[in-house]
Scaffold this motif. Structure first.
Motif, PDB file in Angstrom:
ATOM      1  N   VAL A  78       0.908  -1.090  -0.177  1.00  0.00           N
ATOM      2  CA  VAL A  78      -0.039   0.174  -0.083  1.00  0.00           C
ATOM      3  C   VAL A  78       0.992   1.238  -0.078  1.00  0.00           C
ATOM      4  O   VAL A  78       0.694   1.935  -0.763  1.00  0.00           O
ATOM      5  N   VAL A  79       1.891   1.337   0.844  1.00  0.00           N
ATOM      6  CA  VAL A  79       2.817   2.571   0.792  1.00  0.00           C
ATOM      7  C   VAL A  79       3.601   2.668  -0.343  1.00  0.00           C
ATOM      8  O   VAL A  79       3.744   3.886  -1.020  1.00  0.00           O
ATOM      9  N   TRP A  80       3.769   1.704  -0.906  1.00  0.00           N
ATOM     10  CA  TRP A  80       4.518   1.466  -2.166  1.00  0.00           C
ATOM     11  C   TRP A  80       3.622   2.197  -3.346  1.00  0.00           C
ATOM     12  O   TRP A  80       4.167   2.959  -4.109  1.00  0.00           O
ATOM     13  N   ALA A  81       2.404   1.605  -3.322  1.00  0.00           N
ATOM     14  CA  ALA A  81       1.497   2.079  -4.472  1.00  0.00           C
ATOM     15  C   ALA A  81       1.170   3.770  -4.413  1.00  0.00           C
ATOM     16  O   ALA A  81       1.056   4.399  -5.298  1.00  0.00           O
ATOM     17  N   VAL A  82       1.144   3.830  -3.206  1.00  0.00           N
ATOM     18  CA  VAL A  82       0.604   5.436  -2.860  1.00  0.00           C
ATOM     19  C   VAL A  82       1.910   6.246  -3.336  1.00  0.00           C
ATOM     20  O   VAL A  82       1.665   7.362  -3.798  1.00  0.00           O
ATOM     21  N   ALA A  83       3.010   6.081  -2.727  1.00  0.00           N
ATOM     22  CA  ALA A  83       4.253   6.717  -2.970  1.00  0.00           C
ATOM     23  C   ALA A  83       4.245   6.826  -4.516  1.00  0.00           C
ATOM     24  O   ALA A  83       4.958   7.815  -5.031  1.00  0.00           O
ATOM     25  N   SER A  84       4.109   5.741  -5.198  1.00  0.00           N
ATOM     26  CA  SER A  84       4.336   5.507  -6.564  1.00  0.00           C
ATOM     27  C   SER A  84       3.133   6.560  -7.314  1.00  0.00           C
ATOM     28  O   SER A  84       3.434   7.289  -8.440  1.00  0.00           O
ATOM     29  N   ALA A  85       2.071   6.341  -7.040  1.00  0.00           N
ATOM     30  CA  ALA A  85       0.916   7.442  -7.652  1.00  0.00           C
ATOM     31  C   ALA A  85       1.171   8.971  -7.089  1.00  0.00           C
ATOM     32  O   ALA A  85       0.632   9.714  -8.094  1.00  0.00           O
ATOM     33  N   ALA A  86       1.998   9.159  -5.950  1.00  0.00           N
ATOM     34  CA  ALA A  86       2.089  10.572  -5.693  1.00  0.00           C
ATOM     35  C   ALA A  86       3.391  11.072  -6.516  1.00  0.00           C
ATOM     36  O   ALA A  86       3.700  12.242  -6.206  1.00  0.00           O
ATOM     37  N   GLY A  87       3.779  10.447  -6.982  1.00  0.00           N
ATOM     38  CA  GLY A  87       5.132  10.582  -7.796  1.00  0.00           C
ATOM     39  C   GLY A  87       6.386  10.832  -6.862  1.00  0.00           C
ATOM     40  O   GLY A  87       7.373  11.486  -7.277  1.00  0.00           O
ATOM     41  N   GLN A  88       6.456  10.084  -5.693  1.00  0.00           N
ATOM     42  CA  GLN A  88       7.412  10.269  -4.827  1.00  0.00           C
ATOM     43  C   GLN A  88       8.717   9.168  -5.126  1.00  0.00           C
ATOM     44  O   GLN A  88       9.787   9.362  -4.512  1.00  0.00           O
ATOM     45  N   LEU A  89       8.307   8.283  -6.204  1.00  0.00           N
ATOM     46  CA  LEU A  89       9.376   7.289  -6.358  1.00  0.00           C
ATOM     47  C   LEU A  89       9.717   7.370  -7.941  1.00  0.00           C
ATOM     48  O   LEU A  89       8.894   7.537  -8.868  1.00  0.00           O
ATOM     49  N   ASP A  90      11.053   7.292  -8.171  1.00  0.00           N
ATOM     50  CA  ASP A  90      11.547   7.338  -9.600  1.00  0.00           C
ATOM     51  C   ASP A  90      11.052   5.979 -10.321  1.00  0.00           C
ATOM     52  O   ASP A  90      11.560   4.803  -9.991  1.00  0.00           O
ATOM     53  N   GLY A 103      12.015   4.720 -12.851  1.00  0.00           N
ATOM     54  CA  GLY A 103      13.049   3.963 -13.489  1.00  0.00           C
ATOM     55  C   GLY A 103      13.937   3.093 -12.449  1.00  0.00           C
ATOM     56  O   GLY A 103      14.661   2.206 -12.918  1.00  0.00           O
ATOM     57  N   ALA A 104      13.907   3.578 -11.228  1.00  0.00           N
ATOM     58  CA  ALA A 104      14.657   2.788 -10.091  1.00  0.00           C
ATOM     59  C   ALA A 104      13.688   1.907  -9.299  1.00  0.00           C
ATOM     60  O   ALA A 104      13.884   0.800  -9.167  1.00  0.00           O
ATOM     61  N   ILE A 105      12.330   2.486  -9.030  1.00  0.00           N
ATOM     62  CA  ILE A 105      11.296   1.603  -8.399  1.00  0.00           C
ATOM     63  C   ILE A 105      10.144   1.606  -9.264  1.00  0.00           C
ATOM     64  O   ILE A 105       9.234   2.525  -9.071  1.00  0.00           O
ATOM     65  N   PRO A 106       9.597   0.751 -10.021  1.00  0.00           N
ATOM     66  CA  PRO A 106       8.477   1.050 -10.982  1.00  0.00           C
ATOM     67  C   PRO A 106       7.234   0.596 -10.013  1.00  0.00           C
ATOM     68  O   PRO A 106       7.345   0.170  -8.771  1.00  0.00           O
ATOM     69  N   ALA A 107       6.171   1.284 -10.294  1.00  0.00           N
ATOM     70  CA  ALA A 107       4.898   1.149  -9.495  1.00  0.00           C
ATOM     71  C   ALA A 107       4.675  -0.388  -9.543  1.00  0.00           C
ATOM     72  O   ALA A 107       4.856  -1.033 -10.327  1.00  0.00           O
ATOM     73  N   PRO A 108       3.440  -0.630  -8.401  1.00  0.00           N
ATOM     74  CA  PRO A 108       3.256  -2.047  -8.470  1.00  0.00           C
ATOM     75  C   PRO A 108       2.271  -2.649  -9.564  1.00  0.00           C
ATOM     76  O   PRO A 108       2.443  -3.748 -10.150  1.00  0.00           O
TER      77      PRO A 108
END
Length: 283
Positions: free
Chosen positions: A48-60, A62-67
């Motif tokens: 859940v944290v991974w998905a929220v961070a990906s949706a908010a654009g907090q994760l690159d 190229g380095a950590i793709p979204a779930p």
């Protein structure tokens, strides 16, 4: 007489109330009832944290793709036949190495734990082997066994047998000597002593080693499959590294994690069934 009966009833009531309070107090110290699917809560929260961070654009990306990117990639790998082949190969390697390591660990632990001669011959050698990094043996095993499948299975077996041996041997050595004296007084034979006292007493330690061995088989596999392999999850991840496909690497890591969680849960379930006679804090 009526007054005495009333006094007795009052005393009984007071004792019952005191016993109830003590029971409540004792129950309050325990962890409580087991929550359904409690072991999935932590991993689910991470996703859940991974998905929220990906949706908010907090994760690159190229380095950590979204779930959802990882799921889409896993679907593509499955549909083109790559993922099923790699998973089957990895399962065969891990299963063969685990079976060999389990057999060796149990046999050595029983020999060392039930015989002073066996202890003198085996325990020091195993402790020496434990002190040597297992993955450091890879170059030597390649020279001995070649660079094919045999050395991979042998390394996994070593990773598995060491924790199984250590925990089972420790459990055998830790059996209370009063049970030995009781067995002697009862006139039990050596075979009955082992079957009725030694094995039940050592089973908790054995299952701890079994859980560590199951996890170790997956940890060793991810390294070994990157050495002269043409299939397997580790090979898939190694190839993805060369092309910068972090989504494929994450697919492999997640599958390893799922396999580790499922196998550990299976061992826990067997342990609960086999040791159902125990009353522990966890139960």
């Amino acid at each position: 007489m009526a007054g005495s009966a009333g006094a007795v009833e009052a005393l009984d009531g007071a004792e019952g109330s005191l016993a109830a309070r003590r029971t409540r107090r004792r129950r309050g110290l325990a962890p409580g009832k087991r929550l359904p699917a409690s072991r999935l809560t932590g991993p689910a929260l991470v996703v859940v944290v991974w998905a929220v961070a990906s949706a908010a654009g907090q994760l690159d990306p190229g380095a950590i793709p979204a779930p959802w990117t990882v799921l889409r990639t896993s679907g593509q790998l499955w549909s083109d036949g790559t993922l099923p082949t790699d998973i089957l190969t990895s399962l065969q390697r891990a299963g063969s190495g685990f079976a060999l390591g389990l057999t060796a660990g149990v046999a050595l632990a029983l020999t060392a734990g039930l015989s002073r001669i066996g202890e003198a011959l085996i325990d020091g050698t195993v402790q020496l082997n434990r002190a040597i990094p297992t993955l450091g043996l890879i170059p030597l095993f390649i020279l001995w066994l070649g660079i094919g499948e045999t050395f991979k299975i042998a390394i996994i077996a070593i990773v598995v047998y060491i924790p199984i041996y250590l925990n089972l041997y420790s459990a055998l050595s830790g059996i209370d000597h009063r049970f030995v004296e009781l067995a002697e007084v009862q006139g039990l034979s050596k075979l009955r002593f082992i079957r009725e006292i030694v094995i039940p007493g050592a089973l908790p330690g054995f299952f701890v080693g079994l859980r560590l061995g199951v996890t170790g088989s997956w940890l060793g596999l991810v390294v070994l499959e990157q050495i002269n392999a043409t299939s397997g999850l580790g090979y898939m991840m190694f190839q993805a590294q060369n092309y910068g496909r972090t989504d494929v690497i994450l697919v492999g890591l997640l599958i390893y994690g799922i396999f580790g969680l499922v196998s550990d849960s299976a061992v826990r379930l067997i342990e609960r069934r086999v040791l159902s006679w125990r009353r522990t804090l966890n139960s």
